[in-house]
Motif scaffolding. Structure first.
Motif, PDB file in Angstrom:
ATOM      1  N   LYS A 108      42.673 -15.444  29.857  1.00 33.73           N
ATOM      2  CA  LYS A 108      42.990 -14.031  30.094  1.00 33.73           C
ATOM      3  C   LYS A 108      43.759 -13.437  28.923  1.00 33.73           C
ATOM      4  O   LYS A 108      43.505 -12.312  28.515  1.00 33.73           O
ATOM      5  CB  LYS A 108      43.797 -13.868  31.382  1.00 33.73           C
ATOM      6  CG  LYS A 108      42.973 -14.023  32.624  1.00 33.73           C
ATOM      7  CD  LYS A 108      43.825 -13.845  33.866  1.00 33.73           C
ATOM      8  CE  LYS A 108      43.010 -14.112  35.112  1.00 33.73           C
ATOM      9  NZ  LYS A 108      43.811 -14.043  36.331  1.00 33.73           N
ATOM     10  N   GLU A 111      41.345 -12.849  26.136  1.00 37.54           N
ATOM     11  CA  GLU A 111      40.503 -11.685  26.411  1.00 37.54           C
ATOM     12  C   GLU A 111      41.265 -10.393  26.164  1.00 37.54           C
ATOM     13  O   GLU A 111      40.705  -9.434  25.622  1.00 37.54           O
ATOM     14  CB  GLU A 111      40.000 -11.734  27.862  1.00 37.54           C
ATOM     15  CG  GLU A 111      38.964 -12.806  28.100  1.00 37.54           C
ATOM     16  CD  GLU A 111      38.611 -12.980  29.569  1.00 37.54           C
ATOM     17  OE1 GLU A 111      39.316 -12.437  30.449  1.00 37.54           O
ATOM     18  OE2 GLU A 111      37.621 -13.681  29.833  1.00 37.54           O
ATOM     19  N   LYS A 112      42.526 -10.342  26.524  1.00 38.05           N
ATOM     20  CA  LYS A 112      43.345  -9.149  26.278  1.00 38.05           C
ATOM     21  C   LYS A 112      43.478  -8.892  24.784  1.00 38.05           C
ATOM     22  O   LYS A 112      43.331  -7.770  24.320  1.00 38.05           O
ATOM     23  CB  LYS A 112      44.739  -9.313  26.893  1.00 38.05           C
ATOM     24  CG  LYS A 112      44.773  -9.133  28.380  1.00 38.05           C
ATOM     25  CD  LYS A 112      46.195  -9.271  28.888  1.00 38.05           C
ATOM     26  CE  LYS A 112      46.248  -9.214  30.398  1.00 38.05           C
ATOM     27  NZ  LYS A 112      47.620  -9.414  30.898  1.00 38.05           N
ATOM     28  N   LYS A 113      43.750  -9.952  24.015  1.00 36.95           N
ATOM     29  CA  LYS A 113      43.879  -9.804  22.561  1.00 36.95           C
ATOM     30  C   LYS A 113      42.566  -9.323  21.954  1.00 36.95           C
ATOM     31  O   LYS A 113      42.546  -8.473  21.073  1.00 36.95           O
ATOM     32  CB  LYS A 113      44.298 -11.128  21.924  1.00 36.95           C
ATOM     33  CG  LYS A 113      45.730 -11.495  22.188  1.00 36.95           C
ATOM     34  CD  LYS A 113      46.068 -12.835  21.540  1.00 36.95           C
ATOM     35  CE  LYS A 113      47.474 -13.240  21.904  1.00 36.95           C
ATOM     36  NZ  LYS A 113      47.804 -14.572  21.371  1.00 36.95           N
ATOM     37  N   TYR A 114      41.448  -9.865  22.435  1.00 34.12           N
ATOM     38  CA  TYR A 114      40.136  -9.497  21.923  1.00 34.12           C
ATOM     39  C   TYR A 114      39.878  -8.020  22.190  1.00 34.12           C
ATOM     40  O   TYR A 114      39.409  -7.292  21.315  1.00 34.12           O
ATOM     41  CB  TYR A 114      39.067 -10.377  22.573  1.00 34.12           C
ATOM     42  CG  TYR A 114      37.673 -10.047  22.107  1.00 34.12           C
ATOM     43  CD1 TYR A 114      37.206 -10.493  20.882  1.00 34.12           C
ATOM     44  CD2 TYR A 114      36.817  -9.265  22.905  1.00 34.12           C
ATOM     45  CE1 TYR A 114      35.924 -10.182  20.451  1.00 34.12           C
ATOM     46  CE2 TYR A 114      35.540  -8.962  22.473  1.00 34.12           C
ATOM     47  CZ  TYR A 114      35.105  -9.412  21.255  1.00 34.12           C
ATOM     48  OH  TYR A 114      33.838  -9.101  20.828  1.00 34.12           O
ATOM     49  N   ARG A 115      40.185  -7.562  23.409  1.00 33.06           N
ATOM     50  CA  ARG A 115      39.957  -6.164  23.761  1.00 33.06           C
ATOM     51  C   ARG A 115      40.812  -5.229  22.908  1.00 33.06           C
ATOM     52  O   ARG A 115      40.388  -4.133  22.566  1.00 33.06           O
ATOM     53  CB  ARG A 115      40.257  -5.919  25.243  1.00 33.06           C
ATOM     54  CG  ARG A 115      39.049  -6.257  26.092  1.00 33.06           C
ATOM     55  CD  ARG A 115      39.303  -5.956  27.528  1.00 33.06           C
ATOM     56  NE  ARG A 115      39.723  -7.243  28.073  1.00 33.06           N
ATOM     57  CZ  ARG A 115      40.358  -7.429  29.182  1.00 33.06           C
ATOM     58  NH1 ARG A 115      40.699  -6.450  29.945  1.00 33.06           N
ATOM     59  NH2 ARG A 115      40.667  -8.638  29.588  1.00 33.06           N
ATOM     60  N   LEU A 116      42.000  -5.660  22.551  1.00 38.69           N
ATOM     61  CA  LEU A 116      42.861  -4.823  21.722  1.00 38.69           C
ATOM     62  C   LEU A 116      42.310  -4.700  20.300  1.00 38.69           C
ATOM     63  O   LEU A 116      42.499  -3.685  19.646  1.00 38.69           O
ATOM     64  CB  LEU A 116      44.281  -5.410  21.664  1.00 38.69           C
ATOM     65  CG  LEU A 116      45.093  -5.297  22.939  1.00 38.69           C
ATOM     66  CD1 LEU A 116      46.413  -6.049  22.800  1.00 38.69           C
ATOM     67  CD2 LEU A 116      45.362  -3.828  23.293  1.00 38.69           C
TER      68      LEU A 116
END
Length: 118
Positions: A108, A111-116
């Motif tokens: 998770k 995924e948060k870092k990727y979305r940013l």
């Protein structure tokens, strides 16, 4: 394994006792609510009601167990009823899912870092 009426443990295997840090003598005076902090007696009985009534043969859920030393760990509980000689028993197969939960948390975060980034 615990009594469906009193909810007191009647048997806990050695591996589980070693993991949780209680002796069998201590556990015989305890109920699952004492090692599962998110449940009180009312909510736990509601949770196992379908098993006790015979409407369901098995239930699976995730929760957290508290060891004798106060530390906590994530578990997946597979619970089913067994007709005992005198009483109905509920048998729990408990899996320590700490590593899985840690991996899910890391995923998770990734995924948060990727979305940013995108």
């Amino acid at each position: 394994m615990f009594d469906a009426e009193t909810l007191k443990f009647v048997f806990v295997n050695r591996g589980a006792r070693n993991n949780i840090g209680y002796t069998m003598e201590e556990l015989e005076e305890m109920t699952p609510m004492q090692i599962t902090p998110e449940y009180d007696e009312r909510s736990f009985r509601r949770h196992v009601e379908q098993l006790v009534s015979g409407k369901s043969e098995k239930t699976v859920f995730e929760t957290c167990h508290r060891r004798a030393d106060g530390s906590r760990y994530d578990v997946e509980v597979h619970l089913q009823r067994v007709e005992g000689i005198e009483n109905m028993l509920l048998v729990a197969v408990v899996l320590d899912i700490t590593e899985r939960k840690e991996a899910e948390h890391k995923l998770k975060q990734s995924e948060k870092k990727y979305r940013l980034l995108f």
